[in-house]
Write an enzyme that holds these catalytic residues in place. Structure first.
Site, PDB file in Angstrom:
ATOM      1  N   ALA A  70       0.837  -1.272   0.004  1.00  0.00           N
ATOM      2  CA  ALA A  70      -0.155   0.135  -0.155  1.00  0.00           C
ATOM      3  C   ALA A  70       0.809   1.301   0.076  1.00  0.00           C
ATOM      4  CB  ALA A  70      -1.076  -0.007   1.102  1.00  0.00           C
ATOM      5  N   VAL A 115       2.417  -7.802   5.551  1.00  0.00           N
ATOM      6  CA  VAL A 115       1.341  -8.746   5.314  1.00  0.00           C
ATOM      7  C   VAL A 115       1.188  -9.269   3.742  1.00  0.00           C
ATOM      8  CG1 VAL A 115      -1.236  -9.144   5.716  1.00  0.00           C
ATOM      9  CG2 VAL A 115       0.191  -8.113   7.376  1.00  0.00           C
ATOM     10  N   ALA A 121      -1.797 -12.883  -5.801  1.00  0.00           N
ATOM     11  CA  ALA A 121      -2.755 -13.047  -6.833  1.00  0.00           C
ATOM     12  C   ALA A 121      -3.258 -11.698  -7.172  1.00  0.00           C
ATOM     13  CB  ALA A 121      -3.374 -14.245  -6.901  1.00  0.00           C
ATOM     14  N   LYS A 173      -1.700 -14.847 -15.235  1.00  0.00           N
ATOM     15  CA  LYS A 173      -2.945 -15.167 -14.646  1.00  0.00           C
ATOM     16  C   LYS A 173      -3.920 -14.973 -15.504  1.00  0.00           C
ATOM     17  CE  LYS A 173      -5.973 -14.896 -10.443  1.00  0.00           C
ATOM     18  NZ  LYS A 173      -6.491 -14.290  -9.207  1.00  0.00           N
TER      19      LYS A 173
END
Length: 500
Positions: free
Chosen positions: A15, A44, A49, A77
């Site tokens: 972030a 964290v 993904a 992906k």
């Protein structure tokens, strides 16, 4: 009206560094940006993904895609495969591309639903290039040529989120961001207006600013602990509140999709990176224990473990105001939804772009903050509803957890959408929500809802013409998918992982 000159970002990680990289790129010399992070606070990593919108963010800040993937051990992906969700033994995919081609203004899935009533058509995934290619483990960015230019797959990435933050930190610092390592010991509030005045670090440094961005994670050091903005919990609808993560050795075949396999108290992820496989057991702590989940994950790893088990805990929900006074919360400090649909980094990205669109002056107009908060709430609430459906729409009753999910009350926005789809397969995208009609169809149909009918205008096409139309699409998609290179080969050729 005085322009803001000093922006302070509290917290690093994905972030903080995404925010720093974007603001320094787009605001340039007009704003001084300082990022403060503590080396004592771990990152964290729930963002390995992603969904396709991440490509727009990377392009916006000028990232070379192959360089970024090489630095972050990234892979491509094309969607998410869900196993044992609607019921044990069933699986489906939420692909990132469209099904077929819409005809006469009617979505393709209605023609497929008609075919289901009359014949036995191919599985819906056979009509989606991204989904079909994913199951064949094939990938290419460019898949053909049209009159409008290149035809491309709609794709996202798997990557190491910690390495992504490191990659962005290097970029942001080159663009002029001042990086300070230290722990915030005190937040000074201006008595006259309640705004944050400065941050005092444990070594005595005073970091002053005009706009503060809280990227301090779940604790919300600024938005929560200093400004006391409340939190709305959604645990009763989304009871999974914990995860155990273990990385294992890389596999020889790289799947271009994430796998999410349901278990008796939640679900398990498998994310293929170049240098390892990300594995995790998401679970509801009210229905099982961490010790049980560690043992079950360790027993089901696809390869030898390379890390010790790591536990993550969270509360699903949102901050009542992401923008309060002169502080904007971005990332986990603003709210969180479990990582089932890979939306963690997307919420960060959209918050950054929303802030840039509404970037304030020193006056901090209330209408700017109110607008920001309204759209932030709309975004996360719509995604909340989407994720709830994965749990609510199930025939599983093999555990207390699944019986709870099956019978729980859900928001009216969910029940109304389910009823509309169950009748005639109708879906509408509201307020430009993140997941479109194709995503909703993938999940609702995949979870087991069989609409009673389909759009009546589909009957304007004869049964024979409908079957011919569908067969042509299926043939074209199958041929194109089989012509693509293997995903592993494509990655090795274009963006092989560089440990340096």
């Amino acid at each position: 009206m005085h322009n803001i000159k000093q922006v302070v970002i509290a917290g690093g990680g994905s972030a903080g560094w995404m925010t720093a990289a974007a603001l320094s790129k787009l605001l340039g010399e007009h704003v001084n940006i300082t990022l403060v992070e503590s080396a004592q606070i771990g990152t964290v990593s729930v963002g390995e993904a992603t969904i396709p919108q991440i490509r727009q963010f990377n392009q916006l800040i000028g990232i070379d895609e192959n360089e970024f993937l090489s630095a972050t051990s990234g892979t491509f992906k094309l969607g998410i495969e869900f196993i044992d969700w609607g019921q044990i033994g069933q699986q489906y995919m939420h692909p990132f591309g469209p099904y077929g081609v819409n005809l006469n203004g009617i979505a393709f899935h209605h023609y497929w639903l008609k075919s289901v009533k009359n014949t036995n058509p191919a599985p819906i995934l056979d009509y989606c290039l991204e989904g079909h290619a994913a199951k064949l483990n094939r990938f290419d960015r460019i898949v053909g040529q049209t009159t409008k230019g290149h035809s491309t797959l709609n794709y996202a990435f798997h990557f190491d989120a910690v390495k992504y933050a490191e990659f962005l930190s290097t970029l942001a610092i080159k663009q002029g961001v001042k990086h300070i390592q230290g722990t915030i010991s005190q937040v000074t509030i201006e008595p006259s207006n309640g705004h944050i005045k400065d941050l005092i670090l444990d070594d005595g440094q005073v970091i002053s600013g005009e706009l503060f961005i809280d990227c301090t994670g779940f604790k919300g050091r600024l938005i929560n602990q200093a400004l006391h903005v409340g939190f709305e919990s959604w645990q009763h609808w989304l009871p999974c509140d914990s995860a155990i993560a273990i990385a294992s050795e890389s596999l020889p075949e790289l799947k271009p999709y994430t796998q999410a396999t349901a278990h008796k108290a939640g679900w398990q992820w498998q994310i293929p990176l170049q240098h390892r496989v990300g594995n995790g057991r998401v679970f509801a702590s009210g229905f099982t224990s961490a010790e049980q989940q560690i043992a079950q994950l360790a027993a089901q790893l696809p390869s030898k473990a390379v890390t010790e088990p790591r536990q993550l805990n969270w509360q699903n929900g949102r901050r009542l105001k992401a923008w309060q006074k002169n502080c904007v919360a971005i990332g986990l400090s603003a709210g969180f939804l479990e990582p089932l649909e890979s939306t963690g980094l997307q919420f960060i990205q959209s918050a950054i772009l929303r802030l840039i669109s509404l970037f304030p002056s020193c006056a901090m107009a209330k209408v700017d903050a109110d607008t920001y908060n309204r759209y932030t709430e709309q975004e996360i609430t719509a995604v909340r509803d989407f994720i709830i459906c994965h749990y609510k729409v199930t025939k599983r009753s093999d555990s207390e957890f699944w019986r709870y999910c099956q019978h729980m009350d859900v928001p009216n926005t969910v029940s109304e959408r389910l009823a509309l789809f169950a009748q005639n397969g109708r879906l509408f995208r509201e307020n430009n929500e993140l997941f479109n009609e194709l995503s909703w169809f993938s999940v609702l149909h995949g979870q087991g809802i069989e609409p009673q009918g389909y759009h009546p205008l589909v009957n304007s096409l004869s049964d024979a013409a409908c079957e011919q139309y569908m067969q042509q699409i299926k043939t074209m998609i199958g041929q194109t998918a089989r012509s693509l290179p293997m995903h592993s080969e494509y990655v090795a050729r274009h963006c092989r992982y560089s440990k340096s």
